[in-house]
Design a protein around this motif. Structure first.
Motif, PDB file in Angstrom:
ATOM      1  N   PRO A 100       0.809  -1.227   0.000  1.00 13.56           N
ATOM      2  CA  PRO A 100       0.000   0.000   0.000  1.00 13.56           C
ATOM      3  C   PRO A 100       0.844   1.281   0.000  1.00 13.56           C
ATOM      4  N   ARG A 101       0.185   2.368  -0.336  1.00 16.55           N
ATOM      5  CA  ARG A 101       0.819   3.675  -0.394  1.00 16.55           C
ATOM      6  C   ARG A 101       0.762   4.336   0.981  1.00 16.55           C
ATOM      7  N   LEU A 102       1.854   4.961   1.367  1.00 11.03           N
ATOM      8  CA  LEU A 102       1.934   5.685   2.634  1.00 11.03           C
ATOM      9  C   LEU A 102       1.812   7.178   2.344  1.00 11.03           C
ATOM     10  N   CYS A 103       0.827   7.813   2.927  1.00 11.80           N
ATOM     11  CA  CYS A 103       0.575   9.240   2.710  1.00 11.80           C
ATOM     12  C   CYS A 103       0.797   9.968   4.036  1.00 11.80           C
ATOM     13  N   VAL A 104       1.687  10.947   4.029  1.00  6.36           N
ATOM     14  CA  VAL A 104       2.020  11.697   5.239  1.00  6.36           C
ATOM     15  C   VAL A 104       1.732  13.167   4.993  1.00  6.36           C
ATOM     16  N   PHE A 105       1.041  13.803   5.932  1.00 10.41           N
ATOM     17  CA  PHE A 105       0.788  15.232   5.867  1.00 10.41           C
ATOM     18  C   PHE A 105       1.237  15.851   7.181  1.00 10.41           C
ATOM     19  N   ARG A 106       1.974  16.938   7.078  1.00 14.94           N
ATOM     20  CA  ARG A 106       2.454  17.631   8.277  1.00 14.94           C
ATOM     21  C   ARG A 106       1.913  19.052   8.261  1.00 14.94           C
ATOM     22  N   SER A 107       1.110  19.353   9.253  1.00 19.04           N
ATOM     23  CA  SER A 107       0.653  20.729   9.423  1.00 19.04           C
ATOM     24  C   SER A 107       1.612  21.413  10.388  1.00 19.04           C
ATOM     25  N   LEU A 108       1.323  22.625  10.757  1.00 22.20           N
ATOM     26  CA  LEU A 108       2.209  23.330  11.683  1.00 22.20           C
ATOM     27  C   LEU A 108       2.183  22.719  13.073  1.00 22.20           C
ATOM     28  N   LYS A 109       1.057  22.112  13.449  1.00 23.27           N
ATOM     29  CA  LYS A 109       0.925  21.590  14.808  1.00 23.27           C
ATOM     30  C   LYS A 109       0.876  20.076  14.909  1.00 23.27           C
ATOM     31  N   HIS A 110       0.482  19.379  13.843  1.00 19.96           N
ATOM     32  CA  HIS A 110       0.251  17.944  13.948  1.00 19.96           C
ATOM     33  C   HIS A 110       0.760  17.193  12.731  1.00 19.96           C
ATOM     34  N   LEU A 111       0.850  15.866  12.879  1.00 22.43           N
ATOM     35  CA  LEU A 111       1.233  14.961  11.807  1.00 22.43           C
ATOM     36  C   LEU A 111       0.071  14.005  11.535  1.00 22.43           C
ATOM     37  N   TYR A 112      -0.154  13.698  10.266  1.00 21.30           N
ATOM     38  CA  TYR A 112      -1.231  12.801   9.860  1.00 21.30           C
ATOM     39  C   TYR A 112      -0.653  11.756   8.908  1.00 21.30           C
ATOM     40  N   VAL A 113      -0.994  10.476   9.122  1.00 18.33           N
ATOM     41  CA  VAL A 113      -0.469   9.390   8.316  1.00 18.33           C
ATOM     42  C   VAL A 113      -1.624   8.497   7.887  1.00 18.33           C
ATOM     43  N   GLN A 114      -1.604   8.092   6.597  1.00 15.44           N
ATOM     44  CA  GLN A 114      -2.583   7.143   6.084  1.00 15.44           C
ATOM     45  C   GLN A 114      -1.860   6.092   5.270  1.00 15.44           C
ATOM     46  N   VAL A 115      -2.351   4.867   5.323  1.00 19.84           N
ATOM     47  CA  VAL A 115      -1.880   3.788   4.461  1.00 19.84           C
ATOM     48  C   VAL A 115      -3.054   3.440   3.565  1.00 19.84           C
ATOM     49  N   ILE A 116      -2.847   3.558   2.232  1.00 25.70           N
ATOM     50  CA  ILE A 116      -3.958   3.523   1.284  1.00 25.70           C
ATOM     51  C   ILE A 116      -3.773   2.421   0.254  1.00 25.70           C
ATOM     52  N   ASP A 117      -4.860   1.697  -0.021  1.00 30.96           N
ATOM     53  CA  ASP A 117      -4.924   0.736  -1.121  1.00 30.96           C
ATOM     54  C   ASP A 117      -5.659   1.428  -2.261  1.00 30.96           C
ATOM     55  N   ASP A 118      -4.928   1.816  -3.317  1.00 26.18           N
ATOM     56  CA  ASP A 118      -5.531   2.582  -4.406  1.00 26.18           C
ATOM     57  C   ASP A 118      -6.410   1.733  -5.313  1.00 26.18           C
ATOM     58  N   ARG A 119      -6.157   0.444  -5.415  1.00 26.36           N
ATOM     59  CA  ARG A 119      -7.004  -0.413  -6.256  1.00 26.36           C
ATOM     60  C   ARG A 119      -8.429  -0.487  -5.725  1.00 26.36           C
ATOM     61  N   LYS A 120      -8.561  -0.654  -4.417  1.00 21.67           N
ATOM     62  CA  LYS A 120      -9.887  -0.714  -3.802  1.00 21.67           C
ATOM     63  C   LYS A 120     -10.421   0.671  -3.458  1.00 21.67           C
ATOM     64  N   GLY A 121      -9.525   1.646  -3.377  1.00 26.76           N
ATOM     65  CA  GLY A 121      -9.928   3.001  -3.003  1.00 26.76           C
ATOM     66  C   GLY A 121     -10.257   3.121  -1.531  1.00 26.76           C
ATOM     67  N   LYS A 176       1.702  11.549  25.062  1.00 24.12           N
ATOM     68  CA  LYS A 176       3.101  11.180  25.257  1.00 24.12           C
ATOM     69  C   LYS A 176       4.090  12.307  25.005  1.00 24.12           C
ATOM     70  N   GLU A 177       3.693  13.301  24.250  1.00 28.81           N
ATOM     71  CA  GLU A 177       4.614  14.361  23.883  1.00 28.81           C
ATOM     72  C   GLU A 177       3.930  15.720  24.038  1.00 28.81           C
ATOM     73  N   LYS A 178       4.695  16.726  24.497  1.00 34.48           N
ATOM     74  CA  LYS A 178       4.119  18.054  24.728  1.00 34.48           C
ATOM     75  C   LYS A 178       3.725  18.719  23.412  1.00 34.48           C
ATOM     76  N   TYR A 179       4.646  18.705  22.436  1.00 42.69           N
ATOM     77  CA  TYR A 179       4.388  19.308  21.131  1.00 42.69           C
ATOM     78  C   TYR A 179       4.166  18.194  20.125  1.00 42.69           C
ATOM     79  N   GLN A 180       3.127  18.277  19.312  1.00 36.76           N
ATOM     80  CA  GLN A 180       2.716  17.166  18.464  1.00 36.76           C
ATOM     81  C   GLN A 180       3.242  17.244  17.035  1.00 36.76           C
TER      82      GLN A 180
END
Length: 103
Positions: free
Chosen positions: A31-52, A68-72
């Motif tokens: 699967p595809r790993l999609c990472v997005f980083r905003s100024l305050k947080h991190l977002y991660v998705q693992v995606i199967d593009d064939r099935k959508g 677990k951490e003060k700053y995210q």
């Protein structure tokens, strides 16, 4: 109201995304790993593009990571998020992702 520079940044991000997505395609066995980083947080998705479908989705807003951490949005939070992602993927039986070495 959006300022012109904000619109330009958004359009540049969309162009980069399209350029990368031409070459990367996620399958159920790799699967595809999609990472997005905003100024305050991190977002991660693992995606199967064939099935959508999104197989696993995590962020630093999840209760497992948030306390677990003060700053995210820093490297320490990314390490915690990465280890939690690895555990969740192991539970689902996924061992590979679409990040290829040497690219």
């Amino acid at each position: 109201m959006l300022i012109l520079t904000e619109i330009n940044r958004r359009l540049a991000r969309i162009k980069r995304h399209k350029r990368v997505r031409k070459n990367i395609f996620g399958r159920s066995e790799c699967p595809r790993l999609c990472v997005f980083r905003s100024l305050k947080h991190l977002y991660v998705q693992v995606i199967d593009d064939r099935k959508g479908t999104t197989l696993v989705s995590l962020s630093t807003l999840n209760p497992e990571v948030r306390g677990k951490e003060k700053y995210q949005g820093n490297i320490k939070a990314a390490k915690i998020l990465g280890s939690l992602l690895a555990k969740k993927l192991e539970e689902k039986g996924i061992k590979k992702n679409s990040i290829r070495p040497g690219r």
